[in-house]
Design a protein around this motif. Structure first.
Motif, PDB file in Angstrom:
ATOM      1  N   ASP A   1       3.996  -6.962  27.949  1.00 48.39           N
ATOM      2  CA  ASP A   1       3.659  -5.562  28.271  1.00 48.39           C
ATOM      3  C   ASP A   1       2.406  -5.141  27.515  1.00 48.39           C
ATOM      4  O   ASP A   1       2.332  -4.035  26.952  1.00 48.39           O
ATOM      5  N   ILE A   2       1.427  -6.010  27.511  1.00 49.33           N
ATOM      6  CA  ILE A   2       0.163  -5.753  26.816  1.00 49.33           C
ATOM      7  C   ILE A   2      -0.586  -4.647  27.558  1.00 49.33           C
ATOM      8  O   ILE A   2      -0.616  -4.622  28.802  1.00 49.33           O
ATOM      9  N   VAL A   3      -1.154  -3.707  26.822  1.00 52.96           N
ATOM     10  CA  VAL A   3      -1.825  -2.549  27.426  1.00 52.96           C
ATOM     11  C   VAL A   3      -2.865  -3.009  28.444  1.00 52.96           C
ATOM     12  O   VAL A   3      -3.645  -3.934  28.181  1.00 52.96           O
ATOM     13  N   ASP A   4      -2.862  -2.387  29.608  1.00 52.55           N
ATOM     14  CA  ASP A   4      -3.768  -2.642  30.733  1.00 52.55           C
ATOM     15  C   ASP A   4      -3.365  -3.850  31.577  1.00 52.55           C
ATOM     16  O   ASP A   4      -4.074  -4.183  32.541  1.00 52.55           O
ATOM     17  N   TYR A   5      -2.237  -4.496  31.270  1.00 49.23           N
ATOM     18  CA  TYR A   5      -1.851  -5.698  32.002  1.00 49.23           C
ATOM     19  C   TYR A   5      -0.393  -5.612  32.438  1.00 49.23           C
ATOM     20  O   TYR A   5       0.434  -4.965  31.777  1.00 49.23           O
ATOM     21  N   PRO A   6      -0.057  -6.287  33.543  1.00 44.04           N
ATOM     22  CA  PRO A   6       1.321  -6.229  34.032  1.00 44.04           C
ATOM     23  C   PRO A   6       2.288  -6.977  33.113  1.00 44.04           C
ATOM     24  O   PRO A   6       1.902  -7.908  32.398  1.00 44.04           O
ATOM     25  N   SER A   7       3.529  -6.561  33.151  1.00 42.26           N
ATOM     26  CA  SER A   7       4.577  -7.247  32.405  1.00 42.26           C
ATOM     27  C   SER A   7       4.649  -8.696  32.857  1.00 42.26           C
ATOM     28  O   SER A   7       4.492  -9.006  34.042  1.00 42.26           O
ATOM     29  N   GLY A   8       4.836  -9.595  31.912  1.00 41.94           N
ATOM     30  CA  GLY A   8       4.929 -11.020  32.222  1.00 41.94           C
ATOM     31  C   GLY A   8       3.668 -11.796  31.923  1.00 41.94           C
ATOM     32  O   GLY A   8       3.714 -13.017  31.818  1.00 41.94           O
ATOM     33  N   HIS A   9       2.528 -11.105  31.762  1.00 46.03           N
ATOM     34  CA  HIS A   9       1.288 -11.764  31.345  1.00 46.03           C
ATOM     35  C   HIS A   9       1.276 -11.764  29.819  1.00 46.03           C
ATOM     36  O   HIS A   9       0.964 -10.750  29.194  1.00 46.03           O
ATOM     37  N   ARG A  10       1.589 -12.899  29.228  1.00 48.56           N
ATOM     38  CA  ARG A  10       1.940 -12.940  27.808  1.00 48.56           C
ATOM     39  C   ARG A  10       0.951 -13.744  26.971  1.00 48.56           C
ATOM     40  O   ARG A  10       0.198 -14.569  27.481  1.00 48.56           O
ATOM     41  N   VAL A  11       0.999 -13.489  25.653  1.00 45.05           N
ATOM     42  CA  VAL A  11       0.179 -14.210  24.670  1.00 45.05           C
ATOM     43  C   VAL A  11       1.088 -14.600  23.514  1.00 45.05           C
ATOM     44  O   VAL A  11       1.821 -13.759  22.977  1.00 45.05           O
ATOM     45  N   LEU A  12       1.025 -15.865  23.109  1.00 48.78           N
ATOM     46  CA  LEU A  12       1.816 -16.371  21.981  1.00 48.78           C
ATOM     47  C   LEU A  12       0.908 -16.594  20.787  1.00 48.78           C
ATOM     48  O   LEU A  12      -0.200 -17.126  20.924  1.00 48.78           O
TER      49      LEU A  12
ATOM     50  N   VAL B   1     -10.217 -27.211  30.805  1.00 52.42           N
ATOM     51  CA  VAL B   1      -9.645 -26.509  29.660  1.00 52.42           C
ATOM     52  C   VAL B   1      -8.260 -26.000  30.027  1.00 52.42           C
ATOM     53  O   VAL B   1      -8.080 -25.369  31.073  1.00 52.42           O
ATOM     54  N   SER B   2      -7.295 -26.277  29.159  1.00 52.16           N
ATOM     55  CA  SER B   2      -5.962 -25.678  29.259  1.00 52.16           C
ATOM     56  C   SER B   2      -5.859 -24.554  28.235  1.00 52.16           C
ATOM     57  O   SER B   2      -6.273 -24.714  27.087  1.00 52.16           O
ATOM     58  N   PHE B   3      -5.287 -23.424  28.661  1.00 52.12           N
ATOM     59  CA  PHE B   3      -5.163 -22.270  27.775  1.00 52.12           C
ATOM     60  C   PHE B   3      -3.719 -21.961  27.383  1.00 52.12           C
ATOM     61  O   PHE B   3      -3.468 -20.980  26.682  1.00 52.12           O
ATOM     62  N   GLY B   4      -2.777 -22.767  27.838  1.00 47.81           N
ATOM     63  CA  GLY B   4      -1.376 -22.551  27.468  1.00 47.81           C
ATOM     64  C   GLY B   4      -0.613 -23.849  27.632  1.00 47.81           C
ATOM     65  O   GLY B   4      -0.605 -24.428  28.723  1.00 47.81           O
ATOM     66  N   HIS B   5       0.061 -24.331  26.579  1.00 45.15           N
ATOM     67  CA  HIS B   5       0.684 -25.655  26.593  1.00 45.15           C
ATOM     68  C   HIS B   5       1.549 -25.798  25.347  1.00 45.15           C
ATOM     69  O   HIS B   5       1.464 -24.978  24.418  1.00 45.15           O
TER      70      HIS B   5
ATOM     71  N   VAL C   1       1.505 -17.720  30.218  1.00 43.08           N
ATOM     72  CA  VAL C   1       1.499 -17.482  28.772  1.00 43.08           C
ATOM     73  C   VAL C   1       0.260 -18.151  28.178  1.00 43.08           C
ATOM     74  O   VAL C   1       0.070 -19.356  28.321  1.00 43.08           O
ATOM     75  N   GLN C   2      -0.594 -17.367  27.516  1.00 44.40           N
ATOM     76  CA  GLN C   2      -1.718 -17.932  26.772  1.00 44.40           C
ATOM     77  C   GLN C   2      -1.240 -18.365  25.389  1.00 44.40           C
ATOM     78  O   GLN C   2      -0.469 -17.644  24.744  1.00 44.40           O
ATOM     79  N   LEU C   3      -1.707 -19.504  24.930  1.00 44.42           N
ATOM     80  CA  LEU C   3      -1.455 -19.935  23.561  1.00 44.42           C
ATOM     81  C   LEU C   3      -2.612 -19.458  22.693  1.00 44.42           C
ATOM     82  O   LEU C   3      -3.720 -19.993  22.766  1.00 44.42           O
ATOM     83  N   GLY C   4      -2.377 -18.431  21.901  1.00 39.78           N
ATOM     84  CA  GLY C   4      -3.391 -17.928  20.993  1.00 39.78           C
ATOM     85  C   GLY C   4      -3.269 -18.595  19.634  1.00 39.78           C
ATOM     86  O   GLY C   4      -2.158 -18.842  19.152  1.00 39.78           O
ATOM     87  N   ALA C   5      -4.403 -18.894  19.033  1.00 34.79           N
ATOM     88  CA  ALA C   5      -4.422 -19.459  17.683  1.00 34.79           C
ATOM     89  C   ALA C   5      -5.654 -18.918  16.959  1.00 34.79           C
ATOM     90  O   ALA C   5      -6.559 -19.681  16.610  1.00 34.79           O
ATOM     91  N   PRO C   6      -5.702 -17.607  16.723  1.00 33.02           N
ATOM     92  CA  PRO C   6      -6.906 -17.022  16.106  1.00 33.02           C
ATOM     93  C   PRO C   6      -7.033 -17.395  14.640  1.00 33.02           C
ATOM     94  O   PRO C   6      -6.080 -17.246  13.870  1.00 33.02           O
ATOM     95  N   PRO C   7      -8.193 -17.881  14.233  1.00 34.83           N
ATOM     96  CA  PRO C   7      -8.414 -18.156  12.817  1.00 34.83           C
ATOM     97  C   PRO C   7      -8.762 -16.877  12.069  1.00 34.83           C
ATOM     98  O   PRO C   7      -8.758 -15.784  12.621  1.00 34.83           O
TER      99      PRO C   7
END
Length: 480
Positions: A53-64, A206-210, A304-310
């Motif tokens: 439920d990230i602001v400006d985006y539909p439910s189900g579009h997720r970031v880990l 490029v893969s963005f979620g795995h 689901v995006q796999l986030g890994a911010p340094p």
């Protein structure tokens, strides 16, 4: 359709099952999501966070975020066990990197023709990466970075060897493209340059979620000539299923949530950066980097995006890099044939690269210096290393307090510190002057008792370990 091997969803279900996944709803993609993740990393026991439920985006579009930030999650990711603590993970990893490298050839990727990733296929002109909730992770970032936990696939144009790397990627052209800031000297950057020289363009996937095992293999130095996908197969004990890109022919992990394929050209550049990097600083200003001409975007329903911010350590993957780099360095030192290696640790405060401690059983004159200089230049450690400290085997190399105590009491700076100039640095180095070649220097610090004084060096004023253990058992109620 069953979940493919290396599906992020399978990983999420397992981690949720042992209580290390937290759901976060309603965060804003612009800085707030990244700030929540940063605060989580600083907690004593950080959890993996799944944003929805990230602001400006539909439910189900997720970031880990935070996927590899604990011993239990990293142990599961590396298929070493689901109940490991820090010490257990370190012990379970001993010798594994070299075993995985040796077994990679027996775990070649397996080509498949169907996967949940094919649920949505968007052709190049219609691609919009900003239809995904791509975060702006830090307040001074130059844009929104879709590539943090990504897996960038390239190939050697002469041998066909596949490489998978993790590089920062900033969304460009209102979502139609993204830059890839591949680090010079890394295998992926070498592949891209060879393609430029040979064909004038370079294919890329490029893969963005795995499954985060690809973050591990893409973010550490797998030996040259070994595909990170095959290495991942050795880790999980089965070939990684891949689709072949329609336009590039490169392998796409079948378990991916989101993937793109396309082409890089030396003259197709976009300005990117700055970005809050793993050193804990913003790396320079905006500068040009190759931008992908995206020919196709693939994604699952509700991806689901796999986030890994340094960032300033501890950050998203600093624990993972510390554990993995330490195991790789220790393996490489033992494989070098030098005797007496007791342990190695690439400290998290140095991002898992800048500060390495090695403990040895100091057996002969010059032994400690030999180990220090080897550790400073091993392929597993050479990139942007700044300090290598060699200590005696009574010092725990994972304990920064003990390492600094040894440096303070067993090291004469004039005699025991060697400085090596002109070594492999990085444009990410906050000490690098803008526009200068990315060299650095490194100090090899001999913090062992002088070899010729081992018998006469003052004794350490602490109790005998066996006696202290007996006292602890007797007085446990006082000392608990």
């Amino acid at each position: 359709m069953s979940e493919p091997l290396l599906s992020l969803r399978t990983w999420l279900d397992t981690v949720a099952g042992f209580g290390e996944l937290r759901h976060v709803k309603g965060a804003h993609w612009d800085v707030e999501l990244g700030a929540i993740a940063e605060l989580s990393y600083q907690r004593p026991k950080p959890l993996a966070l799944l944003f929805d439920d990230i602001v400006d985006y539909p439910s189900g579009h997720r970031v880990l975020t935070g996927s590899t930030g604990s011993a239990r999650r990293l142990g599961h990711t590396l298929r070493l066990g689901d109940d490991l603590d820090d010490a257990g993970l370190k012990a379970a990893l001993r010798g594994k990197p070299s075993q995985w490298a040796a077994a990679a050839a027996d775990h070649r990727t397996e080509v498949v023709t169907d996967a949940p990733l094919l649920a949505n296929v968007v052709e190049g002109p219609d691609v919009d990466l900003l239809a995904l909730p791509v975060p702006r992770w830090h307040s001074e970032d130059g844009g929104r970075f879709v590539g943090t936990g990504c897996f960038v696939v390239t190939s050697d144009p002469d041998t066909g060897v596949i490489n998978g790397g993790c590089y920062r990627m900033e969304v460009q052209d209102e979502g139609r493209s993204t830059t890839i800031a591949a680090v010079p000297g890394k295998h992926g950057a070498q592949h891209i340059q060879r393609w430029f020289e040979k064909e004038g363009r370079a294919p890329v996937v490029v893969s963005f979620g795995h499954d985060p095992v690809l973050l591990v293999t893409g973010g550490t130095e797998v030996p040259s000539g070994i595909s990170e996908l095959d290495y991942a197969g050795a880790i999980v004990g089965a070939p990684v299923p891949v689709l072949l890109g329609e336009h590039t022919g490169l392998p796409i992990p079948a378990g991916s949530e989101i993937a793109i394929e396309g082409w890089l050209r030396p003259d197709h550049l976009r300005d990117e950066g700055p970005f809050g990097e793993w050193t804990g600083y913003y790396s320079g200003g905006r500068r040009p980097a190759p931008a992908v001409e995206i020919t196709r975007l693939y994604h699952r329903d509700n991806p689901v995006q796999l986030g890994a911010p340094p960032g300033k350590p501890p950050h998203d993957y600093s624990y993972m890099r510390t554990v993995m780099k330490s195991a790789m360095i220790e393996d490489a030192l033992n494989s070098s044939g030098v005797a007496g290696i007791r342990g190695a640790w690439a400290h998290e405060a140095g991002g898992g690269r800048l500060f390495i401690a090695v403990s040895i059983d100091n057996r002969y004159a010059g032994h400690s210096r030999q180990v220090g200089h080897l550790a400073a230049q091993l392929p597993a450690a050479a990139y942007m290393n700044r300090f290598v400290v060699v200590v005696d085997d009574d010092i725990d190399p994972t304990d920064l307090g003990e390492v600094v105590w040894a440096m303070s009491t067993r090291c004469d700076p004039v005699r025991d510190i060697d400085v090596v100039p002109g070594t492999w640095g990085s444009k990410l180095d906050p000490m690098l002057v803008e526009g200068a070649p990315p060299y650095n220097s490194r100090a090899v610090i001999d913090a062992c008792r002088p070899f010729e004084r081992r018998a006469s060096f003052p004794a350490v004023s602490t109790g005998d370990p066996a006696y202290l253990d007996a006292v602890l058992e007797r007085w446990a109620d006082v000392l608990k």
